[in-house]
Design an enzyme around this catalytic site. Sequence first.
Site, PDB file in Angstrom:
ATOM      1  N   HIS A  46    -105.655  61.584  54.710  1.00  0.00           N
ATOM      2  CA  HIS A  46    -107.045  61.517  55.183  1.00  0.00           C
ATOM      3  C   HIS A  46    -107.428  62.842  55.837  1.00  0.00           C
ATOM      4  CE1 HIS A  46    -104.747  60.743  58.839  1.00  0.00           C
ATOM      5  NE2 HIS A  46    -105.802  61.170  59.524  1.00  0.00           N
ATOM      6  N   ASP A  48    -109.722  63.935  59.227  1.00  0.00           N
ATOM      7  CA  ASP A  48    -110.252  63.246  60.408  1.00  0.00           C
ATOM      8  C   ASP A  48    -111.780  63.294  60.343  1.00  0.00           C
ATOM      9  OD1 ASP A  48    -107.669  62.790  61.301  1.00  0.00           O
ATOM     10  OD2 ASP A  48    -107.613  64.630  62.497  1.00  0.00           O
ATOM     11  N   HIS A 102    -104.403  65.589  55.667  1.00  0.00           N
ATOM     12  CA  HIS A 102    -103.078  65.436  56.260  1.00  0.00           C
ATOM     13  C   HIS A 102    -102.644  63.971  56.219  1.00  0.00           C
ATOM     14  CE1 HIS A 102    -106.029  64.940  59.493  1.00  0.00           C
ATOM     15  NE2 HIS A 102    -105.156  64.128  60.089  1.00  0.00           N
ATOM     16  N   ARG A 112     -91.498  57.132  66.128  1.00  0.00           N
ATOM     17  CA  ARG A 112     -92.201  58.408  66.315  1.00  0.00           C
ATOM     18  C   ARG A 112     -93.508  58.143  67.046  1.00  0.00           C
ATOM     19  NH1 ARG A 112     -96.297  61.093  63.191  1.00  0.00           N
ATOM     20  NH2 ARG A 112     -96.329  63.241  63.910  1.00  0.00           N
TER      21      ARG A 112
HETATM   22  C1  OGA Z   1    -104.475  60.783  63.182  1.00  0.00           C
HETATM   23  C2  OGA Z   1    -103.354  61.477  62.518  1.00  0.00           C
HETATM   24  C3  OGA Z   1    -101.071  62.200  62.568  1.00  0.00           C
HETATM   25  C4  OGA Z   1     -99.832  62.030  63.347  1.00  0.00           C
HETATM   26  O1  OGA Z   1    -104.235  60.104  64.202  1.00  0.00           O
HETATM   27  O2  OGA Z   1    -105.616  60.934  62.687  1.00  0.00           O
HETATM   28  O3  OGA Z   1    -103.570  62.072  61.502  1.00  0.00           O
HETATM   29  O4  OGA Z   1     -98.988  62.921  63.244  1.00  0.00           O
HETATM   30  N1  OGA Z   1    -102.142  61.438  63.100  1.00  0.00           N
HETATM   31  O5  OGA Z   1     -99.677  61.011  64.029  1.00  0.00           O
HETATM   32 NI    NI Z   2    -105.635  62.420  61.230  1.00  0.00          NI
END
Ligand code: OGA
Ligand code: NI
Length: 183
Positions: A46, A48, A102, A112
């Site tokens: 996605h 953001d 990402h 994590r």
């Molecule tokens: C998000 C995201 C990535 C992560 O919260 O939008 O892309 O590493 N998180 O948690």
């Molecule tokens: Ni994100």
Amino acid sequence: MGLLGISLGLDQAYFKDFFEQNDSILRLNHYPPCQKPELTLGTGPHTDPTSLTILHQDQVGGLQVFADEKWHSVAHIPGAFVVNIGDTFMALTNGIYKSCLHRAVVNTETVRKSLAFFLCPKLERPVTPAAGLVTAENPRKYPDFTWAALLKFTQNHYRADMKTLVAFSKWVQEQESNNKLIP
Ligand code: OGA
Ligand code: NI
């Protein structure tokens, strides 16, 4: 925001002023370990929908960005933040800055955690590109919208993915033409 404004030939205070009294969001992500990490994604691909993301990931790592046709892991650097552009900033710059695709992957061993701060405009403030960023070579790419409308769209109608801004622009235009039909 000051540096981003300067890089676009705008006043240093341009975006600082725009984001004054923002309606930003803080999200805590928790990814449990998974026995079959190759079959799942902690967070699917996605961009953001927000404006600028400042993310802290723990030492486990798992964030990946898509660039040059491949996924690249973003290593954990102690004390460092990952900063990326979101869809609303892409619209504010009339597509000059691109939002970054990402995702987050999981692993079999360890929990994590990550902490993401999403800078967002004030809910009802119109998102419209700076006049100097709309030119004959780079005509208007997205309709005016409010962060409230994009937030509603991604929470009620559409799960953020790599095409959110295009799908949202179409939705805004459809809503506008529907409203015109109602006397
Ligand atoms: C998000 C995201 C990535 C992560 O919260 O939008 O892309 O590493 N998180 O948690
Ligand atoms: Ni994100």
